[in-house]
Design a protein around this motif. Structure first.
Motif, mmCIF file in Angstrom:
data_model
loop_
_atom_site.group_PDB
_atom_site.id
_atom_site.type_symbol
_atom_site.label_atom_id
_atom_site.label_comp_id
_atom_site.label_asym_id
_atom_site.label_seq_id
_atom_site.Cartn_x
_atom_site.Cartn_y
_atom_site.Cartn_z
ATOM 1 N N MET A 33 0.823 -1.192 0.000
ATOM 2 C CA MET A 33 0.000 0.000 0.000
ATOM 3 C C MET A 33 0.863 1.251 0.000
ATOM 4 S SD MET A 33 -1.260 2.459 2.269
ATOM 5 C CE MET A 33 -0.712 1.730 3.786
ATOM 6 N N VAL A 91 6.759 14.378 -13.053
ATOM 7 C CA VAL A 91 6.123 15.224 -14.065
ATOM 8 C C VAL A 91 6.573 16.662 -13.875
ATOM 9 C CG1 VAL A 91 3.923 16.174 -14.816
ATOM 10 C CG2 VAL A 91 4.144 13.731 -14.398
ATOM 11 N N LEU A 92 6.578 17.085 -12.597
ATOM 12 C CA LEU A 92 6.941 18.472 -12.318
ATOM 13 C C LEU A 92 8.367 18.782 -12.729
ATOM 14 C CD1 LEU A 92 5.217 19.343 -8.971
ATOM 15 C CD2 LEU A 92 4.579 19.871 -11.313
ATOM 16 N N ILE A 147 2.714 7.231 -6.461
ATOM 17 C CA ILE A 147 1.972 8.386 -6.979
ATOM 18 C C ILE A 147 2.753 9.671 -6.746
ATOM 19 C CG2 ILE A 147 -0.079 9.806 -6.610
ATOM 20 C CD1 ILE A 147 -1.652 7.302 -6.235
ATOM 21 N N ILE A 148 3.292 9.803 -5.529
ATOM 22 C CA ILE A 148 4.045 11.021 -5.219
ATOM 23 C C ILE A 148 5.248 11.155 -6.137
ATOM 24 C CG2 ILE A 148 5.450 12.135 -3.451
ATOM 25 C CD1 ILE A 148 3.398 11.766 -1.593
ATOM 26 N N CYS A 159 9.070 18.932 -16.498
ATOM 27 C CA CYS A 159 8.760 20.121 -17.278
ATOM 28 C C CYS A 159 9.444 21.379 -16.737
ATOM 29 C CB CYS A 159 7.262 20.318 -17.430
ATOM 30 S SG CYS A 159 6.270 19.614 -16.160
ATOM 31 N N SER A 160 10.052 21.305 -15.582
ATOM 32 C CA SER A 160 10.746 22.507 -15.117
ATOM 33 C C SER A 160 12.127 22.580 -15.769
ATOM 34 C CB SER A 160 10.870 22.498 -13.598
ATOM 35 O OG SER A 160 11.738 21.461 -13.212
ATOM 36 N N ASN A 161 12.959 23.397 -15.239
ATOM 37 C CA ASN A 161 14.307 23.651 -15.760
ATOM 38 C C ASN A 161 14.403 23.575 -17.278
ATOM 39 O OD1 ASN A 161 15.043 20.872 -16.591
ATOM 40 N ND2 ASN A 161 15.167 20.433 -14.388
ATOM 41 N N LYS A 217 2.318 1.905 -3.322
ATOM 42 C CA LYS A 217 1.461 2.577 -4.289
ATOM 43 C C LYS A 217 1.442 4.075 -4.042
ATOM 44 C CE LYS A 217 -2.161 -0.572 -5.701
ATOM 45 N NZ LYS A 217 -3.528 -0.944 -5.339
ATOM 46 N N PHE A 218 1.330 4.384 -2.740
ATOM 47 C CA PHE A 218 1.232 5.786 -2.344
ATOM 48 C C PHE A 218 2.481 6.564 -2.758
ATOM 49 C CE2 PHE A 218 2.112 8.796 1.236
ATOM 50 C CZ PHE A 218 1.208 9.755 0.820
ATOM 51 N N LEU A 258 4.143 12.221 -9.550
ATOM 52 C CA LEU A 258 3.814 13.643 -9.590
ATOM 53 C C LEU A 258 5.069 14.498 -9.656
ATOM 54 C CD1 LEU A 258 0.835 14.235 -7.143
ATOM 55 C CD2 LEU A 258 0.955 14.733 -9.581
#
Lengths: 278, 418
Positions: free
Chosen positions: B1, B15-16, B8-9, B19-21, B4-5, B12
């Protein structure tokens, strides 16, 4: 006796079907019109009375839009933005919603009301402050400027909180007896039960994110950081807009959403019927 | 569990960071400078790109990045950027907005630069240089201009056996012809009397000796009888049924009625020539001439300029670019595409020749007696007033006198606050 009811039932069925067919035609007309317009010449799109079928089908409108705009980039940006926002909202909103629905902590009501006020304020009011934050972070013209402000929403939290509230307390107590902590209850008990609510939220978030125009246009400027909706808007000139090109672009922009709808039809309808809104 | 948690973090975060820098906008160690240039018209993008390319050839250390925001959103975006202190280095500006941006110190005055580099302002129409001079400070070199002409459908004139309009026409002649051209059985009207300020009623107001706003931008001109008569010119055309009604023109744009052979004449700007030339119906059936004369000849002139942000870190480079945009060379590049009449005197011939289907020379000739588009600091506020009240006058719910007096009263209130 039973026969006559059958006939009556059949007639009512017929009427219902006729009404539904008319309704379906009304709903589908704009789409058909869009596709027809995308295949016309520029002259045909401005005629009065309107030309319904193009004299000669102008397939090249599609290659023209692809040529003038970086569509693949738009697709990529839009899909990434939509996915990230949807996943983010599902996760963050459900966490907050669970806390508001099930955990007692000091200041909970004040916090909840504060969050509700966010719902009541029209979105345009946030435009400038959010923009200033992006400027301060140096995030203008980036993908995260499209994503981060949309990772969480008051609407989603409110929606899911109502869901969690309606679930029987006994389930939670049983889980507690079995030694679950709050996070485990949330993850193993609440989330699976709230599936339809989560789907509804996912649909709304994805749709809004896909269609959002103002924010991407304000915060991003270069074509390779644009989403589909913002990129399409740039097809409009000040005095002259080529509608067949614009419609060809629109067709290209909506087909992924239509595909998603076709595959997830059942969940869509369940989710929306459940929330009672559109 | 927990796996999974944390998945996800991590997802996320990935992805951040993915697309930055990405890019760090302008300026770099090599001494190269990138200028951001905002424009609002996609149709002019090719011409602007050609100009930028030529400029980069001459200034290898300066790059120009052109970004288009559609007209509908351009001003909201600019205002947001101005508030957030992140205006682009150079951007398009128009008459109705110049005073607002200049008086809020958002723009760089270029008086010193003009003097130092000996830029001759007499190369541009004076009305346009004045438009972008606020309290004695120059903010831009005129880029282009547009004037208004009387477009007409030759086929409908032939069918009704009415001679084509020319420079001898006056208001009476226009009304008479409109009557003859109107043919209700065919659904044809003589003229489209649309509720448009720049294209329509400002012209007739000036032709009748009226004003819209006083020279010091303090007082509305809408309570003067001459101005009101300039409005009545249009409402009478609707009343006499030689123009479609306001409702009909809301439903179908006057342009489209004209492009479908439903109206024989319309006042429209020089910018419409591209659309009329591209349209299968209008390309060989319409032409243009000067506006008919009222008490005197008059036409509205307006044009854009490129201004420099007051806060740009690249003031020198931005001025170099703006100077090039105002040069004869840039004007010639622009002229060939036909989108806009270049403002640099002597380059307009190339624009006229860019499309030989129509008598485009009339737009250049009428610039000689043109009046600049009326503006003030908050132009859009009283433009909204015009729309609000004249809609009623055009819809024949209110007399033009009454509508004009209402606008004058409220406009004076607005102007006193500016």
């Amino acid at each position: 006796m039973s026969r006559s009811i059958g006939v009556k039932g059949k007639r009512i069925n017929w009427i219902i079907h006729a009404i539904l067919i008319i309704g379906a035609l009304i709903m589908v007309t704009p789409f058909i019109w869009m596709i027809l317009t995308s295949l016309k010449t520029f002259g045909e799109t401005t005629q009065v009375p309107p030309v319904i079928f193009p004299k000669k089908i102008q397939w090249h409108n599609y290659s023209d839009v692809f040529g003038t705009l970086p569509f693949l980039k738009f697709y990529w940006n839009t899909i990434i933005t939509t996915l990230a926002k949807t996943v983010g909202q599902l996760f963050l909103c459900s966490l907050a919603a669970y806390a508001f629905a099930r955990i007692q902590f000091p200041g909970k009501n004040v916090l909840f009301i504060l969050m509700l006020t966010v719902l009541m304020v029209p979105g345009q009011v946030f435009l400038l402050p959010q923009y200033m934050i992006m400027v301060k972070l140096g995030w203008l013209n980036t993908l995260q400027a499209l994503i981060v402000p949309g990772l969480f929403s008051a609407f989603g939290t409110f929606l899911l909180r109502q869901f969690f509230m309606s679930m029987p307390k006994e389930l939670e107590e049983a889980a507690k007896l079995d030694g679950c902590n709050h996070f485990q209850i949330y993850w193993h008990i609440m989330l699976p039960l709230a599936k339809s609510g989560l789907i509804a939220l996912a649909i709304f978030t994805a749709l809004w994110s896909w269609n959002d125009l103002m924010w991407p246009l304000i915060v991003n400027s270069s074509p390779d950081k644009m989403t589909l909706s913002a990129g399409l808007a740039s097809l409009q000139g000040q005095h002259l807009t080529n509608y067949s090109l614009l419609m060809a672009g629109s067709v290209l922009a909506i087909w992924p959403m239509i595909l998603v709808f076709i595959f997830l039809q059942k969940q869509f309808i369940e989710g929306i019927a459940l929330t009672g809104s559109k | 569990m927990m796996k999974k948690f944390s998945f996800i973090i991590v997802a996320l975060l990935l992805v951040l960071t993915a697309c930055s820098n990405s890019e760090n906008s302008s300026g770099s160690s090599s001494g190269n400078v990138t200028l951001k240039y905002w424009i609002w018209d996609k149709n002019q993008l090719p011409a602007m790109q050609d100009i930028a390319k030529e400029f980069e050839k001459k200034h290898p250390k300066i790059n120009v990045k052109i970004e288009v925001t559609p007209w509908e959103q351009y001003w909201s975006k600019l205002e947001t950027a101005a508030t957030g202190n992140s205006l682009p280095d150079v951007f398009w500006m128009n008459g109705p907005n110049i005073v607002k941006y200049a008086s809020n110190n958002m723009l760089l005055p270029i008086n010193d630069q003009i003097k130092k580099d000996n830029v001759d302002l007499s190369n541009y129409p004076k009305a346009l240089v004045d438009l972008y001079t606020v309290e004695g400070k120059h903010y831009g070199l005129p880029k282009d201009f547009d004037t208004i002409g009387l477009w007409y459908n030759k086929k409908l004139f032939d069918e009704a056996k009415v001679p084509y309009p020319d420079e001898t026409w006056d208001w009476a002649k226009l009304k008479e012809a409109a009557k003859k051209l109107t043919n209700p059985s065919k659904g044809v009207w003589g003229i489209a009397a649309a509720m448009e300020n720049q294209s329509n009623y400002y012209n007739t107001i000036f032709q009748n000796g009226g004003t819209v706003i006083s020279d010091d931008m303090k007082k509305s001109g809408y309570d003067s009888p001459e101005t009101i008569e300039g409005l009545k010119f249009w409402t009478d055309l609707i009343k006499d049924k030689v123009s479609p009604t306001q409702a009909q023109m809301t439903e179908t744009k006057p342009n489209n009625l004209f492009e479908s052979g439903k109206v024989a004449m319309m006042f429209a700007g020089s910018w419409m020539q591209i659309e009329f030339a591209q349209n299968d119906y209008t390309k060989d059936k319409v032409d243009v001439t000067v506006l008919p004369k009222g008490k005197k000849r008059a036409v509205v002139i307006h044009g854009l300029t490129s201004v420099i942000s007051a806060n740009t870190p690249h003031k020198k480079e931005a001025w170099e670019f703006v100077k090039y945009l105002g040069s004869k060379e840039a004007a010639l590049i622009q002229a060939k595409t036909g989108t806009q009449i270049p403002a640099y005197n002597g380059t307009q011939k190339d624009w006229v020749e860019s499309n030989k289907k129509f008598n485009l020379q009339v737009f250049i000739d009428s610039a000689k007696y043109a009046t600049p588009l009326p503006i003030s600091k908050d132009t859009s506020k009283w433009w909204d007033l015009e729309t609000e009240y004249f809609k009623k006058a055009w819809g024949q719910e209110m007399s033009p006198e009454q509508a004009a007096k209402e606008v004058a009263k409220k406009m004076n209130e607005l102007l006193s606050k500016e």
